[in-house]
Design a protein around this motif. Sequence first.
Motif, PDB file in Angstrom:
ATOM      1  N   SER A   1      58.859  16.643   8.853  1.00 40.62           N
ATOM      2  CA  SER A   1      59.472  15.618   8.005  1.00 40.62           C
ATOM      3  C   SER A   1      60.097  16.293   6.797  1.00 40.62           C
ATOM      4  O   SER A   1      59.573  17.282   6.283  1.00 40.62           O
TER       5      SER A   1
ATOM      6  N   ASP B   1      64.709  10.887   7.598  1.00 40.72           N
ATOM      7  CA  ASP B   1      64.989  10.197   6.349  1.00 40.72           C
ATOM      8  C   ASP B   1      66.394   9.592   6.417  1.00 40.72           C
ATOM      9  O   ASP B   1      67.028   9.550   7.469  1.00 40.72           O
TER      10      ASP B   1
ATOM     11  N   ILE C   1      63.177   6.150   9.003  1.00 42.08           N
ATOM     12  CA  ILE C   1      63.042   5.443   7.737  1.00 42.08           C
ATOM     13  C   ILE C   1      63.864   4.157   7.774  1.00 42.08           C
ATOM     14  O   ILE C   1      64.943   4.107   8.372  1.00 42.08           O
TER      15      ILE C   1
ATOM     16  N   TRP D   1      59.012   4.002   9.299  1.00 43.61           N
ATOM     17  CA  TRP D   1      58.696   4.426   7.937  1.00 43.61           C
ATOM     18  C   TRP D   1      59.385   3.443   6.997  1.00 43.61           C
ATOM     19  O   TRP D   1      60.609   3.375   6.957  1.00 43.61           O
TER      20      TRP D   1
ATOM     21  N   HIS E   1      56.262  17.116   3.747  1.00 44.50           N
ATOM     22  CA  HIS E   1      57.506  16.375   3.444  1.00 44.50           C
ATOM     23  C   HIS E   1      57.954  16.736   2.036  1.00 44.50           C
ATOM     24  O   HIS E   1      57.139  16.765   1.114  1.00 44.50           O
TER      25      HIS E   1
ATOM     26  N   PHE F   1      63.318  15.461   3.423  1.00 47.18           N
ATOM     27  CA  PHE F   1      64.422  14.689   2.858  1.00 47.18           C
ATOM     28  C   PHE F   1      65.632  15.630   2.780  1.00 47.18           C
ATOM     29  O   PHE F   1      65.838  16.328   1.800  1.00 47.18           O
ATOM     30  N   GLY F   2      66.470  15.597   3.842  1.00 49.22           N
ATOM     31  CA  GLY F   2      66.218  14.969   5.105  1.00 49.22           C
ATOM     32  C   GLY F   2      67.011  15.746   6.152  1.00 49.22           C
ATOM     33  O   GLY F   2      67.839  16.607   5.839  1.00 49.22           O
TER      34      GLY F   2
ATOM     35  N   ASP G   1      60.255   2.501   3.331  1.00 49.94           N
ATOM     36  CA  ASP G   1      60.309   3.130   2.017  1.00 49.94           C
ATOM     37  C   ASP G   1      60.821   2.145   0.974  1.00 49.94           C
ATOM     38  O   ASP G   1      61.485   1.159   1.303  1.00 49.94           O
TER      39      ASP G   1
END
Length: 809
Positions: free
Chosen positions: A254, A284, A326, A395, A529, A256-257, A397
């Motif tokens: 994982s 992400d 995400i 996911w 992450h 970003f990203g 967020d």
Amino acid sequence: MIKRVVGISLLLWVFSATGSEYLSHELNGQVLQINTDEGLVEITALANDSFEVFYQPSGIEQLPSFAIDGVAKKTELGISEKPASLTLSAPGIRAEIDKSPLRIRYFRGDNLLLAEQQGLFVEEDKRGFSFALQENEKLLGGGERILGMDRRGHRFPLYNKAHYGYTTESNQMYFGLPAVMSSNKYVLIFDNSARGEMDLGATNTDEMRFEAVGGRTSYIVVAGDSYPSLIEHYVTVTGKQPLPPRWALGSFASRFGYRSEQEVRDTVKLYQESGFPLDAIVLDLYWFGADIKGHMGNLSWDEKTFPTPVNMISDLRKEGVKTILITEPFVLSSSKKWQDAVSSNALVKNPEGKPYQFDFYFGNTGLIDVFDNDARDWFNQTYSALFNQGVAGWWGDLGEPEVHPSDAVHSLNGMTATGDEVHNAYGHKWAEQVFQHQQHLAPNKRPFIMMRSGFVGSQRYGMIPWTGDVSRSWDGLKPQVELSLQMGLFGLGYTHSDLGGFAGGEVFDPQMYIRWLQYGIFQPVFRPHAQDNIAPEPVFHKGKTKDILRTYVELRYAMLPYNYSLAFENSLTGMPLMRPMFFEDETDLSLIDEKDQYLWGDALLVKPITQANQKEVSVKLPKGAWFNFWSDERYEGGKTITVPTDIKLLPVFARGGAIIPMTIPVLSTDNYSTKSLDLHYYADKSAEHSTATMYNDDGKNPHSIRDGAFETLTFNAERKTDESQGDSLTLTLQRNGSYKGMPSSRMISLWVHNWPQDITKVMVGEKQLPNIADKTEFLNANQGTRWDSDNKTLEIKFSWKDTTSVTVF
């Protein structure tokens, strides 16, 4: 103009601070209804050990309960009356109600748990409750905060809010909980979703106070005899965490990203080439937009950077890697779906009844109204389309929500409520939506739902929280144990951190990175992450860093039988996977303050290293014997020890008498099997009797617990010491239950650590096993025994099918 249903100002004269006066009462089933001169008060027995207390001021419509899981559990109630009081008794809790003014006290047996100080109060634009605190009482709770384990003496906001780049202090974070657990063995829940404050003896040392700007005027009291029983009673009321898919306990990639399909494919390939296990990759926001800003709400693949996403997902799945995407609840006015969201009535409204538009970091936006059924249906179209493409998990967020206008108008089943009134339940309702829709899409699969914000009871929707955008630094690592322990006490047992830290960090610190990921092996979800200026995945690092962490990730997979059993126990009883030290001695209140070490299940004690260049570390060992997990060195418990540190070794200790099931590590849980089991038994004279239970099922069936589609492997050890004949050991292995695809038999390697003597004979049932002294010959044998005198370890190999016993003489 939208008409408001829930009015705040009316409360200014409805309830006084001095309390209401009793008029009459009636017991209807499990609900005691008390009529007062200021409105109805209902006390509902939610279960044997729990009461909900619901004050209903005249003329005020109430918001629904978000904390309670369904209907009350059947229980026996008794009621008695005296001229000045009422008593309502359930099997595990008793409420004594003074009539004038109305005040309620709660008991378990003869022990006073909790007493109202004012009952419901109203001060200016606030509503809430006040309770008396007892001398020496310690309080845990409030959700994600960095305040120390005992939160008494603190006042903090009840308003879920992002804290980007936090380190060692935070009074307000992503996932607050309006609930406390007391050293007096009760849990108190303020069942109110509105913006508010929680004052745990900060303003007045002997007063605990909850207040909010609106919302529901109710609270819940849960009682127990021990902390584990208290947690079990709590999740009986608020809901138990469903079993996650077994792959959720594996290794995640994982960052970003990932900016392109090729980057995703290359990352998975590098894991495979490096020999690192991998079960999931998390994408992400670049999957739906080439830039950070301007694309939120699209939630469909950017075809330029992800030209063949369905093929990508399918190809990864063939390699045992699941895809997690995400999603966010914001729809930018610049996104492709803006007009569709507006025309579908999917967005929260402004006071004039139009879609509420506002600016935040990602652009000009609206917010999906997850409380409204039409909006949920619209949002679910996205989840349906992506699920049909093969996406395995979600996911969620920014679900605090990160930006939430206080006067935004939400629709709740015919009612309306402002953003301030339902803010803290937004992530909770979003999780409910995704969970229920996933059950509809795939009734035979377990959902995977990772979110960073919610409310009391969010665990019942399978929510897996994380601790937000932590600083990529030693100071970011330091509070992670405290955050996970606090959440686990309130049902959210899968709370974990962005391993390695997320925010900032311009120079790679290999020591900090290794220490954080070592800790991650013994936390609920293993998911490095971070911002991608430094690669968060271990496969992108070299040399010692990569080699050390490969060994730890392999250990994570070897421990799946043990870890999965912890997940099973959590789903049955609410027992957290990470457990605080005060579970060991409930009479020692000082243990409540311990926030730097913890128990991983019942068998292992873990002490993360949270500062640079640490040459040695102090560890508080509970009573009994403890063994260094790596060297088998024995320590007497009940004291603090100091041990040297090594970058290769995280301080981990096994309890004397523990039985830990392990297996052969695999590169994906697709290949997981328990046909071969390693049982590690830590023999010690201080633990003459010990037992352990391993749970096993297919790792997929969402109804395995409900339907009994699982097996339990129970291991019981009995050790005897005879001064003339030496020590003997009997280990009994029992198997109960069944499920489709379970192994018909198993090969067992039993490791008896700290065995003090050579053996005369080893019997499996009525059969004596051969003693094979040569190590190479023993490794190639299917059965036999060998005693390693250097390490004082006895290894026994045999085949096991049904109940049997192993006896060592």
